[in-house]
Write a protein that holds these residues in place. Structure first.
Motif, PDB file in Angstrom:
ATOM      1  N   LEU A 167      48.545  55.862  -0.200  1.00 42.05           N
ATOM      2  CA  LEU A 167      47.390  55.791   0.691  1.00 42.05           C
ATOM      3  C   LEU A 167      47.748  56.280   2.092  1.00 42.05           C
ATOM      4  O   LEU A 167      47.103  57.192   2.635  1.00 42.05           O
ATOM      5  N   LEU A 171      46.660  59.718   4.125  1.00 41.11           N
ATOM      6  CA  LEU A 171      45.883  59.604   5.362  1.00 41.11           C
ATOM      7  C   LEU A 171      46.573  60.297   6.523  1.00 41.11           C
ATOM      8  O   LEU A 171      45.934  61.045   7.272  1.00 41.11           O
ATOM      9  N   ILE A 174      47.141  64.391   6.178  1.00 34.32           N
ATOM     10  CA  ILE A 174      45.965  65.259   6.280  1.00 34.32           C
ATOM     11  C   ILE A 174      45.017  64.820   7.391  1.00 34.32           C
ATOM     12  O   ILE A 174      43.867  65.242   7.440  1.00 34.32           O
ATOM     13  N   TYR A 177      45.732  65.209  13.007  1.00 33.58           N
ATOM     14  CA  TYR A 177      46.185  64.900  14.361  1.00 33.58           C
ATOM     15  C   TYR A 177      47.550  65.529  14.608  1.00 33.58           C
ATOM     16  O   TYR A 177      48.312  65.763  13.678  1.00 33.58           O
TER      17      TYR A 177
ATOM     18  N   SER B  63      41.155  64.883  -0.684  1.00 29.26           N
ATOM     19  CA  SER B  63      41.790  65.032   0.631  1.00 29.26           C
ATOM     20  C   SER B  63      41.451  66.373   1.242  1.00 29.26           C
ATOM     21  O   SER B  63      41.008  66.464   2.389  1.00 29.26           O
ATOM     22  N   PHE B  75      37.680  63.833  10.235  1.00 27.87           N
ATOM     23  CA  PHE B  75      38.204  63.257   9.009  1.00 27.87           C
ATOM     24  C   PHE B  75      38.610  61.793   9.143  1.00 27.87           C
ATOM     25  O   PHE B  75      38.296  60.966   8.304  1.00 27.87           O
ATOM     26  N   GLY B  76      39.329  61.499  10.213  1.00 32.17           N
ATOM     27  CA  GLY B  76      39.958  60.191  10.397  1.00 32.17           C
ATOM     28  C   GLY B  76      39.127  59.011   9.963  1.00 32.17           C
ATOM     29  O   GLY B  76      39.592  58.134   9.233  1.00 32.17           O
ATOM     30  N   MET B  80      38.642  59.196   5.176  1.00 31.10           N
ATOM     31  CA  MET B  80      39.544  58.104   4.867  1.00 31.10           C
ATOM     32  C   MET B  80      39.011  57.237   3.717  1.00 31.10           C
ATOM     33  O   MET B  80      39.767  56.829   2.837  1.00 31.10           O
ATOM     34  N   TRP B  81      37.696  56.976   3.760  1.00 35.99           N
ATOM     35  CA  TRP B  81      37.129  56.085   2.744  1.00 35.99           C
ATOM     36  C   TRP B  81      37.174  56.709   1.361  1.00 35.99           C
ATOM     37  O   TRP B  81      37.328  56.005   0.360  1.00 35.99           O
ATOM     38  N   VAL B  83      39.558  58.821   0.391  1.00 35.23           N
ATOM     39  CA  VAL B  83      40.961  58.726  -0.020  1.00 35.23           C
ATOM     40  C   VAL B  83      41.274  57.311  -0.493  1.00 35.23           C
ATOM     41  O   VAL B  83      41.875  57.108  -1.556  1.00 35.23           O
ATOM     42  N   PHE B  84      40.834  56.329   0.306  1.00 33.01           N
ATOM     43  CA  PHE B  84      40.975  54.922  -0.075  1.00 33.01           C
ATOM     44  C   PHE B  84      40.470  54.689  -1.492  1.00 33.01           C
ATOM     45  O   PHE B  84      41.135  54.079  -2.325  1.00 33.01           O
TER      46      PHE B  84
END
Lengths: 467, 467
Positions: A167, A171, A174, A177, B63, B75-76, B80-81, B83-84
């Motif tokens: 996970l 995160l 990708i 930042y 991703s 994306f951040g 993220m959700w 990917v989660f």
């Protein structure tokens, strides 16, 4: 037609009316049922209620902390991690909570560092190469991590860590930042995770702690107790002996102790889970850090083996009542044939009174049949108990228990085990980290004597096995 | 002293040198060990490798989708959700993936709606009352939800949903956003979660699917097969019969089939997990949606009961070799006493030649002991097999299997079961949703006859049990 329609409407409205009328009753029944179940779940283990309150408290604490004092760019993006941590990490036992906290913490750090590295590498390759390199690494690491979760050792201890690793790596790598921004974010996230984890661990350990290790120990001890209860009760049932007040044997009206051993058969998964969690726990009560928890699993295997034998014994005794009639007739026929052969054998060598022998042969054939089978299964049970005693001795050796005696005299043919218990006794009442000792007492006493309907049993006196 | 120090330094550097020198060798050994383990894990179930690749693929897909086309505010916060969702939801079997996806989806919606409501309510009470009301609701809901996870039914099917419910409710209710902002965020989040979940479900179902239901069916069938293998092999071992080519009985060098039944004893937890996951699965192969998976658990219980009896049988036969000598002597002494009693009984009524009787008595006493015990355990086994056959018939009835016969003739005293198999056979080769039928064949054939060293066995001929 109009009347029909009116009737239908009337019937329809009557249905609705009935439904509404019975609704409160239905709700009441359902509510009572749920209340009953809830009471049972709470009563079975009152620590469940305390655990639920602990989780509620920890979550409220961490939520309001971030709600009242939002850090950096508001609650949404950061305090979230603390809430996440508390919800996911707070487990029933201290060991499970520690396992998840440690896994989460280390996996986040490792995956974060790796993610930054991979992102830096990818950024060197320009706009076109970057997504390819990132995708490649995400694919490779996700696939290998997922595969590693099939290894029994990793599954048992680090499963959650591997999940968090995939996970976090995905995160971070990708996120898009730059490294400096990531390090700033990582710092904030880790601190919130640590805060959430610390709150869980502290509440878990200091507010009515549930120790997986203690539970494992108690489970194994209570399993042993159940076997002993069966064997004690079985004596009364099978040999029909009551009222020996000196030995504490009194007729019991409640026969549930004869079924208690059945729960022992299905505790394997539970024992393994507890042993895995206990591995993470610090010293507590009479147990030190790195107590030989694995040895409990070995004892558990032997206890189950013994329980299977008890099951066979129980099944045999029940089958005497429940065996289908056709089988019984077959067995009786075979017996009768055997009897005839023996008779004929004697007839060739003697001229005695046949009618006199017959009842004796009948008795011999049907009574030795039962007794020998029971004796044979009991012999296996005794062997299992010897093995259990050996493995408990091994445990006491590994755990440096004091005051362990091992005396096992098998001079007499044993029939019944009267009592079995394993309990850790802390030294001198104080919990001051002193050594501790385990006492297992297995008293055996014969209830099988000629007076009790078994004319072939040897005369055995009571004996004690202290191990 | 200087020399000592120099020597120490020298020794220290030698140690480091040795360590560095042996390092490649150690790494090589460790790597080989890991490679070996990896190969074993993959070989035990090659679907594990495919599953790992599937997870890697799904994660890379989702991703990169969000990396290349960041939605809304980057994306951040949102991708993220997705990917989660992929990391947490993608499980080995279709059923497990569906279970987690559904739980996650519904729990998020429910908790989100409830969270918005509670936040609106709290905001009515002004700055001072708000945190108190929020804290109160978070505490109450977290505690009750945590407690509900102790209910066996909820634990088995909705555990993950309850976790996500607590998580989402806490996040939404204390997010500090206004309702309109929350609804906008919720819309975005739900859509990303749905996308992640959909990708998991689609890949799970359409790329080399692993069906929990099919696995459960195969597990139960293979357990039955293992019992049959034991009973078949046991015949050859115990009665020492070889070479009956008509029945396919040939001496087997490999004795592993005699231990296969042991794995049956520990499949309870596995069966229960599979049945819970199978409940979520759509129709597949020969199984329809809402196939009576619970019935497999009942069959499983009976199979294990039979395996325990086989264990008792196996233990009894081994104990004939391994019984401690002191026990053997005791048993022999008891037998001898019995023999003397019988003798004396005859002496009172006859004056035959005692020496002629003695060998016969020896034979009778030691040979009926073994045979009767084995026969008694075998009788229990037959009874268990009858129960298994009944429960399989019940399954075929519940699942509307076609072409199920039930013939069970117990006219003869059965000794050995020769072969057992359960297999679903799809109708006419096509998988076109037609009915299917189950055939279980249990052939029994006697190997116990006077010629084979058991003079008391009745003459039984071969018989078939088709159920």
């Amino acid at each position: 037609m109009e009347i029909d329609q009116k009737n239908q409407e009337k019937t329809g409205s009557t249905h609705v009316y009935d439904w509404v009328k019975t609704l409160p009753c239905k709700i009441k029944t359902k509510a009572l049922e749920i209340a009953k179940k809830t009471k049972k779940v709470g009563k079975d283990d009152p620590r469940r209620i305390i655990h639920s309150l602990k989780v509620g408290f920890a979550l409220t604490l961490v939520s309001l902390f971030y709600y009242v004092r939002p850090l950096y760019n508001g609650f949404g993006s950061l305090g979230m991690w603390a809430v996440f941590t508390v919800v996911v990490v707070f487990e029933f036992s201290v060991g499970a909570t520690l396992c998840k906290s440690m896994n989460r913490g280390f996996a986040t750090m490792l995956a974060g560092a790796l993610g930054v590295g991979v992102q830096e590498l990818a950024s060197l390759l320009g706009d076109k190469g970057e997504p390819i390199v990132l995708g490649f690494f995400v694919f490779i690491l996700a696939a290998t991590s997922t595969f590693s979760r099939f290894f029994p050792h990793i599954k048992a201890r680090y499963d959650y860590g591997v999940l968090i690793f995939i996970l976090t790596f995905s995160l971070v790598s990708i996120s898009g930042y730059r490294a400096d921004k990531i390090i700033e974010l990582a710092h904030q996230r880790l601190s919130t995770i640590l805060l959430g984890g610390a709150i869980c661990i502290i509440i878990s350990i200091f507010v009515c702690p549930v120790w997986a290790g203690q539970d494992l120990h108690n489970l194994v001890a209570s399993n042993l107790e159940k076997l002993a209860s069966f064997l004690e009760g079985f004596g009364g049932e099978y040999f029909e002996v009551y009222g020996d007040e000196d030995s504490g044997m009194v007729p019991k009206e409640d026969k549930s102790f004869l079924l208690g051993y059945k729960t022992v058969l299905n505790t394997k998964a539970n024992e393994e889970t507890l042993a895995n969690f206990a591995w993470w726990e610090p010293g507590h009560g009479s147990f030190q850090f790195r107590h030989p928890w694995k040895q409990y699993l070995k004892i558990g295997v032997l206890i189950r083996k013994c329980a299977y034998q008890i099951d066979a014994l129980s099944a045999y005794i029940n089958s005497n009542i429940q065996t289908p009639t056709e089988f019984k007739i077959k067995i009786q026929k075979t017996m009768h044939e055997n009897e005839l052969r023996i008779r004929q054998g004697f007839e060739r060598t003697s001229h005695g009174n046949q009618n006199d022998d017959k009842p004796f042969f009948h008795f011999y054939t049907y009574r030795e049949l039962q007794t020998i089978t029971v004796a044979s299964i009991l012999m296996d049970i005794i062997k299992s108990i010897e093995e259990i005693s050996d493995s408990i001795h091994e445990l006491s050796h590994q755990a440096h228990f004091k005051n362990v005696e091992k005396k096992l005299s098998l001079e007499k043919l044993p029939q019944l085990l009267h009592r079995g218990s394993v309990k850790p006794v802390s030294d001198g009442g104080g919990g001051g980290g002193g050594g501790d000792h385990v006492i297992i007492e297995v008293h055996e006493k014969s209830l099988d004597s000629p007076e009790n309907g078994n004319p072939h049993a040897p005369n055995t006196s009571s004996r004690d096995v202290v191990l």
